[in-house]
Design an enzyme around this catalytic site. Structure first.
Site, PDB file in Angstrom:
ATOM      1  N   ASP A  15       0.810  -1.228   0.000  1.00  0.00           N
ATOM      2  CA  ASP A  15       0.000   0.000   0.000  1.00  0.00           C
ATOM      3  C   ASP A  15       0.839   1.273   0.000  1.00  0.00           C
ATOM      4  OD1 ASP A  15      -2.189  -1.700   0.115  1.00  0.00           O
ATOM      5  OD2 ASP A  15      -2.187  -1.702   2.292  1.00  0.00           O
ATOM      6  N   LYS A  18       1.735   2.169  -5.108  1.00  0.00           N
ATOM      7  CA  LYS A  18       2.292   1.643  -6.366  1.00  0.00           C
ATOM      8  C   LYS A  18       1.374   1.945  -7.555  1.00  0.00           C
ATOM      9  CE  LYS A  18       2.344  -2.384  -4.358  1.00  0.00           C
ATOM     10  NZ  LYS A  18       2.064  -2.024  -2.947  1.00  0.00           N
ATOM     11  N   GLY A  42      -4.527  -4.276  -3.763  1.00  0.00           N
ATOM     12  CA  GLY A  42      -5.533  -3.261  -4.066  1.00  0.00           C
ATOM     13  C   GLY A  42      -4.771  -2.008  -4.458  1.00  0.00           C
ATOM     14  N   HIS A  43      -4.750  -1.705  -5.747  1.00  0.00           N
ATOM     15  CA  HIS A  43      -3.961  -0.569  -6.242  1.00  0.00           C
ATOM     16  C   HIS A  43      -4.906   0.552  -6.674  1.00  0.00           C
ATOM     17  CE1 HIS A  43      -0.298  -3.363  -7.193  1.00  0.00           C
ATOM     18  NE2 HIS A  43      -0.683  -3.402  -5.941  1.00  0.00           N
ATOM     19  N   GLN A 232       1.950  -6.058  -3.239  1.00  0.00           N
ATOM     20  CA  GLN A 232       2.397  -6.181  -1.847  1.00  0.00           C
ATOM     21  C   GLN A 232       3.667  -5.334  -1.645  1.00  0.00           C
ATOM     22  OE1 GLN A 232       1.508  -9.598  -3.426  1.00  0.00           O
ATOM     23  NE2 GLN A 232      -0.420  -8.615  -2.962  1.00  0.00           N
TER      24      GLN A 232
HETATM   25  P1  GDP Z   1      -0.807   0.338  -3.521  1.00  0.00           P
HETATM   26  O1  GDP Z   1      -1.389  -0.945  -3.060  1.00  0.00           O
HETATM   27  O2  GDP Z   1       0.656   0.414  -3.287  1.00  0.00           O
HETATM   28  O3  GDP Z   1      -1.151   0.683  -4.941  1.00  0.00           O
HETATM   29  O4  GDP Z   1      -1.474   1.464  -2.600  1.00  0.00           O
HETATM   30  P2  GDP Z   1      -3.039   1.568  -2.179  1.00  0.00           P
HETATM   31  O5  GDP Z   1      -3.799   2.047  -3.334  1.00  0.00           O
HETATM   32  O6  GDP Z   1      -3.487   0.351  -1.486  1.00  0.00           O
HETATM   33  O7  GDP Z   1      -2.954   2.661  -1.033  1.00  0.00           O
HETATM   34  C1  GDP Z   1      -2.454   3.936  -1.262  1.00  0.00           C
HETATM   35  C2  GDP Z   1      -3.563   4.948  -0.903  1.00  0.00           C
HETATM   36  O8  GDP Z   1      -2.988   6.234  -0.825  1.00  0.00           O
HETATM   37  C3  GDP Z   1      -4.626   5.067  -1.976  1.00  0.00           C
HETATM   38  O9  GDP Z   1      -5.830   5.443  -1.371  1.00  0.00           O
HETATM   39  C4  GDP Z   1      -4.105   6.175  -2.878  1.00  0.00           C
HETATM   40  O10 GDP Z   1      -5.128   6.862  -3.570  1.00  0.00           O
HETATM   41  C5  GDP Z   1      -3.460   7.078  -1.868  1.00  0.00           C
HETATM   42  N1  GDP Z   1      -2.270   7.815  -2.323  1.00  0.00           N
HETATM   43  C6  GDP Z   1      -1.304   7.441  -3.196  1.00  0.00           C
HETATM   44  N2  GDP Z   1      -0.324   8.372  -3.247  1.00  0.00           N
HETATM   45  C7  GDP Z   1      -0.693   9.348  -2.386  1.00  0.00           C
HETATM   46  C8  GDP Z   1      -0.072  10.569  -1.964  1.00  0.00           C
HETATM   47  O11 GDP Z   1       1.020  10.938  -2.375  1.00  0.00           O
HETATM   48  N3  GDP Z   1      -0.760  11.315  -1.026  1.00  0.00           N
HETATM   49  C9  GDP Z   1      -1.963  10.931  -0.514  1.00  0.00           C
HETATM   50  N4  GDP Z   1      -2.538  11.712   0.383  1.00  0.00           N
HETATM   51  N5  GDP Z   1      -2.557   9.777  -0.887  1.00  0.00           N
HETATM   52  C10 GDP Z   1      -1.912   9.007  -1.795  1.00  0.00           C
HETATM   53  P1  IMO Z   2      -0.892  -4.183  -2.247  1.00  0.00           P
HETATM   54  O1  IMO Z   2      -0.435  -4.708  -3.580  1.00  0.00           O
HETATM   55  C1  IMO Z   2      -0.939  -4.687   2.081  1.00  0.00           C
HETATM   56  C2  IMO Z   2      -0.902  -8.773   3.633  1.00  0.00           C
HETATM   57  C3  IMO Z   2      -2.150  -9.239   4.359  1.00  0.00           C
HETATM   58  C4  IMO Z   2      -1.540 -10.223   5.326  1.00  0.00           C
HETATM   59  C5  IMO Z   2      -0.419 -10.868   4.515  1.00  0.00           C
HETATM   60  C6  IMO Z   2      -0.794 -12.184   3.858  1.00  0.00           C
HETATM   61  O2  IMO Z   2      -2.190  -3.491  -2.286  1.00  0.00           O
HETATM   62  O3  IMO Z   2       0.197  -3.407  -1.596  1.00  0.00           O
HETATM   63  P2  IMO Z   2      -2.351 -12.860   1.818  1.00  0.00           P
HETATM   64  O4  IMO Z   2      -3.765 -12.478   1.509  1.00  0.00           O
HETATM   65  O5  IMO Z   2      -1.367 -12.454   0.787  1.00  0.00           O
HETATM   66  O6  IMO Z   2      -2.223 -14.294   2.211  1.00  0.00           O
HETATM   67  O7  IMO Z   2      -2.022 -12.024   3.151  1.00  0.00           O
HETATM   68  O8  IMO Z   2      -0.089  -9.928   3.505  1.00  0.00           O
HETATM   69  N1  IMO Z   2      -1.138  -8.251   2.260  1.00  0.00           N
HETATM   70  C7  IMO Z   2      -1.104  -6.948   1.932  1.00  0.00           C
HETATM   71  N2  IMO Z   2      -0.943  -5.863   2.713  1.00  0.00           N
HETATM   72  N3  IMO Z   2      -1.061  -4.540   0.744  1.00  0.00           N
HETATM   73  C8  IMO Z   2      -1.195  -5.625  -0.053  1.00  0.00           C
HETATM   74  O9  IMO Z   2      -1.172  -5.534  -1.389  1.00  0.00           O
HETATM   75  C9  IMO Z   2      -1.266  -6.906   0.541  1.00  0.00           C
HETATM   76  N4  IMO Z   2      -1.416  -8.156   0.067  1.00  0.00           N
HETATM   77  C10 IMO Z   2      -1.330  -8.978   1.127  1.00  0.00           C
HETATM   78  O10 IMO Z   2      -2.790  -8.178   4.995  1.00  0.00           O
HETATM   79  O11 IMO Z   2      -0.930  -9.523   6.391  1.00  0.00           O
HETATM   80 MG    MG Z   3      -2.910  -1.648  -1.792  1.00  0.00          MG
END
Ligand code: GDP
Ligand code: IMO
Ligand code: MG
Length: 431
Positions: A15, A18, A42-43, A232
């Site tokens: 998270d 990416k 979840g991107h 991840q």
């Molecule tokens: P990912 O899994 O690495 O793609 O990240 P996620 O989407 O799960 O979580 C990142 C969260 O932060 C999302 O809600 C994005 O919309 C938000 N986000 C990404 N970059 C920024 C940033 O620079 N500032 C803020 N405030 N939010 C951001």
């Molecule tokens: P993105 O790509 C954050 C964590 C789960 C758990 C562990 C194992 O959005 O960054 P799994 O379902 O893979 O067996 O869970 O890994 N986990 C993540 N945490 N971002 C993710 O993906 C994750 N994918 C798995 O919360 O601790």
């Molecule tokens: Mg994510």
């Protein structure tokens, strides 16, 4: 061979942002390719007032001229995949045109979802905190050589083989935990979910499914550029993460070659993404975690709730020893700092620079069971300025640049981009 495969991956526990960064720099590439993980990811992508959360589909999908590839290293759930496809289609994009799926990607079967749930239930308070998407069981069966691959769905024997296999999975689930009969998958009893899954499988047949390793290598020969999108984070890597509290794939650069079929000599830049602080969802060690009001404030300011599960994310200060380690493992060439704006209002910012254990100081972490570390912190003055609209490095406040330069120096790496908001355009090139 040219070095035309760049990599984007997370350096923390996922998270890091990416999806946002891939989408923001996608135009520099001809293809975006996911190499591991599955719908546990979840991107999030935000542009023109739209917000999308992608789980399996690469984050280049909203760029119509870019080829998006789901590589052989990914595990794909047809049901979740089709739900994503429908959302993307309803926004006016048709992934049938620019998405190609590896025929060697393993499928997540309904039985994998069931097994994930009962395995976690059986662990009780030692559970991993899995996203319950069936990731662990799907990769386990892949390596047991029992898996079903997307390429298999065109063969006549698929259904008969599936029937036998699901019986075996049900038997195993029953043995693992008594809760197996009550498990619901996405709110449905097993059989009902399975029916929907089968329907999605039929829809999956309409996509381009082929040997994407051949496609990608052909693109490289033609001088085209590929961006490998990690899911991840490196601290969730099955080998180098905080085992056993990890996911079931190699989330690090090594996974790119095995997950896409591109040679190591083709790897160019490795963009390592980190948040200006740190979060984690699920269980396991988190040395800089904050259990006080400051942790709450980071969660509130950063909207730190899981994109896939909605769970509140654990929050803490930036952990430099952990970053030194993941930069080393991945061969990071360029750092990307995200969510810097989340710290905008803070008077003081802390950073863990080393760990202490039994009077020894460590520059790198050791995530081994039974090891306990005390981070040592440095305090820095916050910038207390809204940076979300800034587009040039020279306009960033002095206190921010102090934080930025300190991190670069301590990590001995350059930060090439700073993200200052969730939007596609909220990104500053800093190198
Ligand atoms: P990912 O899994 O690495 O793609 O990240 P996620 O989407 O799960 O979580 C990142 C969260 O932060 C999302 O809600 C994005 O919309 C938000 N986000 C990404 N970059 C920024 C940033 O620079 N500032 C803020 N405030 N939010 C951001
Ligand atoms: P993105 O790509 C954050 C964590 C789960 C758990 C562990 C194992 O959005 O960054 P799994 O379902 O893979 O067996 O869970 O890994 N986990 C993540 N945490 N971002 C993710 O993906 C994750 N994918 C798995 O919360 O601790
Ligand atoms: Mg994510």
């Amino acid at each position: 061979m040219n070095m035309n495969v760049d990599v984007i991956l997370g350096l923390q526990w996922g998270d890091e942002g990416k999806g946002k960064i891939v989408d923001a720099i996608a135009d520099n590439y001809n293809a975006i390719a996911r190499f591991q993980g599955g719908p546990n990811a979840g991107h999030t992508i935000e542009f023109d007032g739209n917000k999308f959360i992608l789980h399996t589909i690469p984050s280049g999908i909203f760029h119509r001229n870019i080829t998006n590839v789901i590589g052989n290293g990914v595990v794909l759930d047809p049901f979740i995949f089709m739900k994503e496809i429908e959302k993307v289609q309803s926004a006016g994009y048709d992934p049938h045109n620019n998405l190609i799926i590896s025929d060697k990607a393993n499928l997540i079967l309904p039985g994998h979802r069931l097994l994930d749930a009962v395995c976690e239930a059986a662990l009780g308070n030692r559970k991993i905190g899995s996203t319950l998407k069936g990731i662990g069981p799907a990769y386990t069966e892949k390596y047991q050589r029992k898996g079903f691959r997307t390429g298999d769905i065109f063969y006549d024997e698929f259904e008969a083989r599936y029937k036998l296999h699901r019986e075996e999975q049900l038997k195993r689930a029953k043995e693992i935990h008594s809760s197996f009969a009550d498990v619901q998958i996405d709110g449905l009893p097993f059989e009902e979910y399975e029916e929907k899954w089968m329907h999605a499988l039929d829809q999956l047949r309409e996509f381009k499914i082929e040997s994407t390793e051949i496609l990608l290598n052909r693109m490289l020969q033609e001088g085209k550029k590929i961006l490998a999108e990690g899911a991840q984070g490196s601290l969730l890597d099955v080998d180098f993460g905080s085992y056993p509290f990890v996911t079931s794939s190699n989330t690090t650069t090594g996974g790119v070659c095995t997950g896409l079929g591109v040679p190591p000599s083709s790897i160019g830049k490795v963009f390592g993404i980190f948040k200006a602080y740190c979060t984690r969802v699920g269980n396991g060690p988190f040395p800089t975690e904050l259990h006080d009001h400051m942790g709450e404030e980071l969660r509130k300011n950063g909207h730190e709730f899981g994109s896939t599960t909605g769970r509140p994310r654990r929050c803490g200060w930036l952990d430099l020893p952990a970053l030194r380690y993941t930069i080393m493992i991945n061969g990071v060439t360029d750092l990307v700092m995200t969510k810097a704006d989340v710290l905008d209002s803070l008077e003081t910012i802390e950073v863990a620079n080393t760990y202490k254990s039994q009077n020894h100081e460590f520059m790198l972490p050791e995530f081994r069971l039974g090891m306990s570390f005390q981070p040592t912190y440095l305090s820095m003055k916050g910038w207390q300025t809204d940076i979300t609209q800034i587009t040039e490095k020279s306009d960033l406040p002095e206190a921010f640049l102090h934080y930025f330069n300190f991190i670069q120096k301590e990590l001995n790496s350059k930060i090439s981009y700073v993200s200052v908001g969730p939007g596609r355009k909220q990104i500053i090139k800093t190198n």
